[in-house]
Design a protein around this motif. Structure first.
Motif, PDB file in Angstrom:
ATOM      1  N   MET A   1       0.845  -1.170   0.000  1.00  0.00           N
ATOM      2  CA  MET A   1       0.000   0.000   0.000  1.00  0.00           C
ATOM      3  C   MET A   1       0.893   1.237   0.000  1.00  0.00           C
ATOM      4  O   MET A   1       1.727   1.413   0.874  1.00  0.00           O
ATOM      5  CB  MET A   1      -0.894  -0.049   1.237  1.00  0.00           C
ATOM      6  CG  MET A   1      -1.692   1.197   1.439  1.00  0.00           C
ATOM      7  SD  MET A   1      -2.970   0.990   2.686  1.00  0.00           S
ATOM      8  CE  MET A   1      -2.136   1.529   4.134  1.00  0.00           C
ATOM      9  N   SER A   2       0.721   2.096  -0.986  1.00  0.00           N
ATOM     10  CA  SER A   2       1.531   3.309  -1.043  1.00  0.00           C
ATOM     11  C   SER A   2       0.743   4.455  -0.403  1.00  0.00           C
ATOM     12  O   SER A   2      -0.474   4.516  -0.488  1.00  0.00           O
ATOM     13  CB  SER A   2       1.883   3.647  -2.487  1.00  0.00           C
ATOM     14  OG  SER A   2       0.771   4.156  -3.153  1.00  0.00           O
ATOM     15  N   THR A   3       1.461   5.332   0.211  1.00  0.00           N
ATOM     16  CA  THR A   3       0.828   6.509   0.805  1.00  0.00           C
ATOM     17  C   THR A   3       1.263   7.727   0.017  1.00  0.00           C
ATOM     18  O   THR A   3       2.404   7.837  -0.422  1.00  0.00           O
ATOM     19  CB  THR A   3       1.225   6.676   2.281  1.00  0.00           C
ATOM     20  OG1 THR A   3       2.634   6.792   2.366  1.00  0.00           O
ATOM     21  CG2 THR A   3       0.745   5.503   3.119  1.00  0.00           C
ATOM     22  N   THR A   4       0.336   8.615  -0.160  1.00  0.00           N
ATOM     23  CA  THR A   4       0.633   9.846  -0.875  1.00  0.00           C
ATOM     24  C   THR A   4       1.269  10.826   0.098  1.00  0.00           C
ATOM     25  O   THR A   4       0.733  11.040   1.186  1.00  0.00           O
ATOM     26  CB  THR A   4      -0.669  10.451  -1.455  1.00  0.00           C
ATOM     27  OG1 THR A   4      -1.313   9.458  -2.239  1.00  0.00           O
ATOM     28  CG2 THR A   4      -0.386  11.680  -2.279  1.00  0.00           C
ATOM     29  N   GLU A   6       2.287  14.238   1.965  1.00  0.00           N
ATOM     30  CA  GLU A   6       1.569  15.488   2.215  1.00  0.00           C
ATOM     31  C   GLU A   6       2.083  16.557   1.253  1.00  0.00           C
ATOM     32  O   GLU A   6       3.292  16.629   0.996  1.00  0.00           O
ATOM     33  CB  GLU A   6       1.792  15.953   3.663  1.00  0.00           C
ATOM     34  CG  GLU A   6       1.112  15.078   4.688  1.00  0.00           C
ATOM     35  CD  GLU A   6      -0.405  15.148   4.612  1.00  0.00           C
ATOM     36  OE1 GLU A   6      -0.955  16.248   4.424  1.00  0.00           O
ATOM     37  OE2 GLU A   6      -1.039  14.078   4.727  1.00  0.00           O
TER      38      GLU A   6
END
Length: 142
Positions: A1-4, A6
């Motif tokens: 799962m990649s996180t964007t 901020e």
């Protein structure tokens, strides 16, 4: 799962920052007002009526909305018990709208709630003065 990551807000153009800040403040303000049984339009009407009763047309003009919009707003405010409408003793063809005690109380509650909504911004008046200056300049086309 990649996180964007901020976004770096410091790189955004000032106009975008203003638009986002306005949208976020409006969303918070709408939620606070809804908890009081008000809309933004209703608060503006209550604020305008705080100095005394007005005919609907005058109220609409001062709030810079159409007569139809003001009629719907006043219907909601009357249903909530915030205003009353009665024939104008000086001209039976029109009605005067006045704040009720409950309407005055809810208006005062909304005014007191505003500083917390903005996290204390403008408590010293400087932020508010800058906003007023900006609005005045933009309205004048500077």
């Amino acid at each position: 799962m990649s996180t964007t990551p901020e976004p770096d807000l410091s790189t955004w153009p000032t106009g975008r920052l203003l638009a986002v800040a306005a949208r976020l403040a409006e969303q918070r303000w709408a939620a606070v007002l809804a908890g009081m049984g008000l809309t933004h339009a209703g608060l503006i009407a209550l604020h305008t009526l705080r100095d005394g009763p007005l005919p609907q047309r005058s109220l609409a003009q001062r709030c810079q909305v159409t007569d139809q919009t003001m009629s719907r707003t006043l219907d909601r405010l009357a249903k909530a018990g915030f205003v009353t409408r009665a024939p104008d003793p000086a001209d039976a063809r029109r009605h005067l709208t006045r704040l009720t005690a409950h309407g005055r109380t809810v208006h005062e509650q909304a005014v007191r709630a505003e500083p917390a909504l903005l996290g204390g911004l403008g408590d010293d008046g400087a932020f508010r003065a800058r906003l007023l200056d900006l609005i005045t300049r933009l309205s004048a086309g500077d």
